[in-house]
Design a protein around this motif. Structure first.
Motif, PDB file in Angstrom:
ATOM      1  N   SER A 140       3.729  -6.854  -0.039  1.00  0.00           N
ATOM      2  CA  SER A 140       2.916  -5.632  -0.029  1.00  0.00           C
ATOM      3  C   SER A 140       1.533  -5.928   0.519  1.00  0.00           C
ATOM      4  O   SER A 140       0.918  -6.937   0.159  1.00  0.00           O
TER       5      SER A 140
ATOM      6  N   TYR B  61      -2.257  -3.864   1.446  1.00  0.00           N
ATOM      7  CA  TYR B  61      -3.010  -2.644   1.174  1.00  0.00           C
ATOM      8  C   TYR B  61      -4.218  -2.543   2.101  1.00  0.00           C
ATOM      9  O   TYR B  61      -4.881  -3.534   2.401  1.00  0.00           O
TER      10      TYR B  61
ATOM     11  N   SER C 180      -3.846   3.518   2.043  1.00  0.00           N
ATOM     12  CA  SER C 180      -2.504   3.301   2.586  1.00  0.00           C
ATOM     13  C   SER C 180      -2.015   1.896   2.253  1.00  0.00           C
ATOM     14  O   SER C 180      -2.810   1.001   1.930  1.00  0.00           O
ATOM     15  N   SER C 181      -0.710   1.719   2.333  1.00  0.00           N
ATOM     16  CA  SER C 181      -0.121   0.413   2.057  1.00  0.00           C
ATOM     17  C   SER C 181       1.181   0.276   2.831  1.00  0.00           C
ATOM     18  O   SER C 181       1.825   1.262   3.187  1.00  0.00           O
TER      19      SER C 181
ATOM     20  N   HIS D 233       4.873  -1.924   2.811  1.00  0.00           N
ATOM     21  CA  HIS D 233       5.728  -2.710   1.929  1.00  0.00           C
ATOM     22  C   HIS D 233       6.974  -3.167   2.680  1.00  0.00           C
ATOM     23  O   HIS D 233       7.620  -2.380   3.374  1.00  0.00           O
TER      24      HIS D 233
ATOM     25  N   ASN E 178       6.262   2.217  -6.190  1.00  0.00           N
ATOM     26  CA  ASN E 178       4.923   2.346  -5.632  1.00  0.00           C
ATOM     27  C   ASN E 178       3.959   2.936  -6.653  1.00  0.00           C
ATOM     28  O   ASN E 178       2.783   2.550  -6.726  1.00  0.00           O
TER      29      ASN E 178
ATOM     30  N   MET F 164       0.542   1.012  -7.915  1.00  0.00           N
ATOM     31  CA  MET F 164      -0.805   1.572  -7.918  1.00  0.00           C
ATOM     32  C   MET F 164      -1.432   1.454  -9.305  1.00  0.00           C
ATOM     33  O   MET F 164      -2.618   1.121  -9.437  1.00  0.00           O
TER      34      MET F 164
ATOM     35  N   ARG G 116      -2.419  -2.117  -9.755  1.00  0.00           N
ATOM     36  CA  ARG G 116      -3.652  -2.445  -9.028  1.00  0.00           C
ATOM     37  C   ARG G 116      -4.882  -1.918  -9.754  1.00  0.00           C
ATOM     38  O   ARG G 116      -5.928  -2.568  -9.780  1.00  0.00           O
TER      39      ARG G 116
END
Length: 675
Positions: free
Chosen positions: A350, A352, A356-357, A359, A418, A422, A425
């Protein structure tokens, strides 16, 4: 130097260069070796710390005596000039950073020294010892040096050792050790043995229909092709499952897969194993898919399909590029992420960028999940080859679980996974902010602020004198109370921060623990290890049998070990080595794991004949030797024309008239249609 000394020096240089994985040339290795007076262990430690021999002797003293000379070291010379320390008028200020540059220039062995008084509490591990007790401070150095020399001799040895015939029969459920005639491809034998102990691989090999082959072609012929290789591999698996020999030697099966010999370095070992598995997996998967019924799903034993998905808020852009993967490379060691498998996978897969990200996701998972562990290389340190005093190679052991769930990395779970990422994170960000806040409360000017507060409070409460002055006494008491209030407030705040961090870390560890993300369980089946030194005895495997027992295989030796040893083996840690391949496979019930495997009849029949031959050589039929018998559930024994077992002639002289150096049981391929 004498010719013998020159030969030994060349061997040591080759060893050192190989230990560095090709990142150090022979000239650099020679400079460092001579710099340390031929001590291989010290040279290896110095090179691992970044020393390349450019700056060989640096004066740390101010030379005031004209008779004392410090001679620069000449790499081309065979000796190291001796320098006598003269008296010095140069003082090192323990309270200043002015000497940092000078400290960085010291030899690697001096880099760990920290000048100045220590503020650390006394460590009970460091106790006074009696002066008349001999202390062997060089024991670890000699042990490592002996290991290096032994591995060098083992790596250069071409002949397999022979041992008594009494050790030829395996007992109980002990796995068979697979060996090779060439030490350079011992890694391939370990890999095959590890794959054999994966239930899905074993079952798939048994289900393969033997293809038509030309029996007149030799096994190593270029025209024999994939069909002959499949025959040989199935035959090899039959022996690993049913044979009662404690070890068998492969002569040409592994060579037919076209692997390259190992040069002794850590990096090349993982890469060669990766390529070998890809070759083996591609061959087996292709035959499985070619033989499947038309309406059956495609086999994904080794290879999985993967691609990328870009996330922008709640929307996703998926790129299905149909890429196949087999072994996933994972960087381990000194990075910002925790040194465990799941954390490293999350970081690797992943990326970042603001909101946006991107994967990397698995579209169609395989039955096996394999991970090549590669030492992390910090390219930012290239400006300081030796690194500052605080820059050391990570010796934190790599942590991997005995089971894992791949659901969070699957495309089908992208929205939920996802969302969890988040949230994860956000928690990690909060932990980072709390950590900074804690540092601001506990550290000031690189000093322990709480310790300084306690010292000041102690001074005002117990040391400072009021001199009989009531006003001074009141001032001291007020100051002490203020310091006490500040200290108590800071300690309470730090405790609150620690509690919050602990809770966040516990929440992070369970954030993916939900039924929706625990459907694809994979269990650990095998671990391949490397001590960091060259030689066939410096690489070994851990494999788990059907009963859940773990076994360690080193060359021809196979011993039972507890599961804790498999998960925590520290071997190779000091040489940036250790586990280099992890093999997981889908979770199976005990009933599935212990389901009988039916091998092709042509090979199973030969097992019986080979078994009888073995016991006749021992002058003991199975019924007459219960202590050497294997439980009936393990079936009989087999061998093949490309396999043999080394006996000493002395051990056979009083048992059989055979004069061969090794016991080999030939098999002729009489029928290609028998199962």
């Amino acid at each position: 130097m004498t010719p013998l000394e020159e030969q030994r020096e060349r061997e040591d240089v080759e060893l050192l260069a190989g230990m560095m994985g090709g990142g150090v040339g022979p000239d650099e290795a020679l400079r460092v070796l001579r710099k340390h007076k031929g001590d291989v262990q010290k040279a290896a430690d110095a090179m691992l710390s970044g020393d390349r021999g450019e700056e060989d002797i640096i004066s740390a003293w101010h030379n005031t005596s004209p008779s004392t000379q410090i001679t620069a070291y000449d790499p081309a010379s065979s000796g190291v000039p001796q320098a006598t320390q003269a008296s010095s008028s140069t003082l090192i200020d323990l309270t200043s950073d002015d000497n940092d540059a000078r400290t960085w220039q010291l030899e690697p062995s001096q880099n760990e020294a920290k000048f100045g008084p220590s503020e650390r509490a006394p460590d009970p591990a460091f106790q006074m010892v009696t002066t008349n007790t001999p202390i062997d401070t060089n024991h670890d150095e000699r042990t490592l040096n002996d290991a290096i020399q032994a591995s060098l001799a083992d790596f250069n040895a071409d002949e397999l050792e022979l041992f008594p015939v009494e050790q030829t029969v395996r007992e109980g459920g002990r796995p068979i050790a697979l060996r090779t005639e060439s030490p350079g491809i011992a890694y391939a034998a370990l890999t095959i043995q590890a794959l054999f102990h994966v239930p899905q691989v074993r079952e798939s090999m048994a289900k393969l229909r033997l293809p038509d082959i030309d029996t007149e072609l030799p096994r190593d012929s270029n025209d024999a092709g994939a069909a002959q290789t499949i025959w040989s591999l199935v035959e090899l698996f039959v022996n690993l499952d049913l044979a009662q020999l404690s070890a068998i030697i492969d002569k040409d099966v592994l060579r037919s897969l076209g692997q390259y010999p190992w040069n002794g370095s850590t990096d090349s070992l993982g890469d060669l194993t990766n390529e070998f598995i890809k070759c083996f997996g591609s061959l087996v998967d292709s035959f499985l898919n070619a033989q499947k019924p038309e309406d059956a799903a495609e086999s994904h034993l080794f290879y999985f399909h993967h691609g990328q998905a870009e996330s922008r808020g709640s929307s996703f852009k998926i790129e299905k590029n149909g890429i196949q993967g087999c072994v996933v490379a994972v960087e381990v060691g000194e990075t910002f992420a925790p040194n465990d498998l799941i954390s490293r996978l999350s970081v690797n897969l992943s990326r970042y960028n603001g909101s946006s990200s991107v994967h990397d996701l698995i579209f169609e998972p395989s039955d096996l999940a394999m991970f090549q562990l590669k030492p992390y290389v910090n390219h930012a340190k290239s400006a300081f080859p030796s690194g500052p005093p605080s820059a050391k190679s990570s010796r934190e052991p790599f942590v991997f679980p005995k089971l894992l769930y791949l659901d969070r990395f699957l495309l089908e779970n992208l929205p939920l996974a996802n969302e969890k990422r988040m949230l994860e994170r956000e928690m990690i960000t909060e932990i980072s902010e709390l950590t900074k806040r804690k540092e601001s409360l506990t550290t000031f000017n690189n000093r322990d602020a709480l310790k300084d507060l306690r010292a000041s409070l102690h001074y005002y409460e117990h040391v400072a004198e009021d001199r009989g002055d009531p006003d001074r006494q009141a001032a001291l008491q007020r100051t002490a109370q203020k310091l006490k209030n500040i200290l108590e407030a800071n300690v309470a705040h730090v405790d609150e921060i620690d509690g919050r961090i602990e809770k966040l870390q516990a929440d992070i560890s369970k954030i993916f623990d939900c039924p929706e993300l625990q459907k694809h369980q994979y269990d650990l089946r095998a671990v391949l290890m490397h001590t960091g030194l060259p030689g066939r005895k410096q690489i070994y495997s851990y494999v788990q049998d059907k009963q859940g027992v773990w076994w360690k295989t080193v060359d021809h030796s196979v011993t039972e070990v507890p599961e804790e040893t498999v998960l925590t083996d520290p071997a190779g840690l000091h040489l940036n080595a250790g586990p280099y391949l992890l093999i997981y496979s889908r979770h199976l019930s005990e009933e599935q794991i212990n389901a009988p495997v039916v091998w092709p009849k042509i090979f199973a029949d030969n097992v019986e004949a080979a078994n009888r031959t073995l016991f006749s050589l021992l002058q003991s039929e199975p019924d007459a030797a219960p202590e050497k018998r294997v439980p009936a559930s393990l079936a009989a024994n087999s061998s093949m024309s490309s396999l043999s077992f080394p006996f000493t002639q002395a051990s056979l002289s009083d048992r059989t008239p055979l004069q061969e150096d090794s016991f080999s049981m030939d098999v002729s391929v009489e029928s290609q249609t028998q199962r």
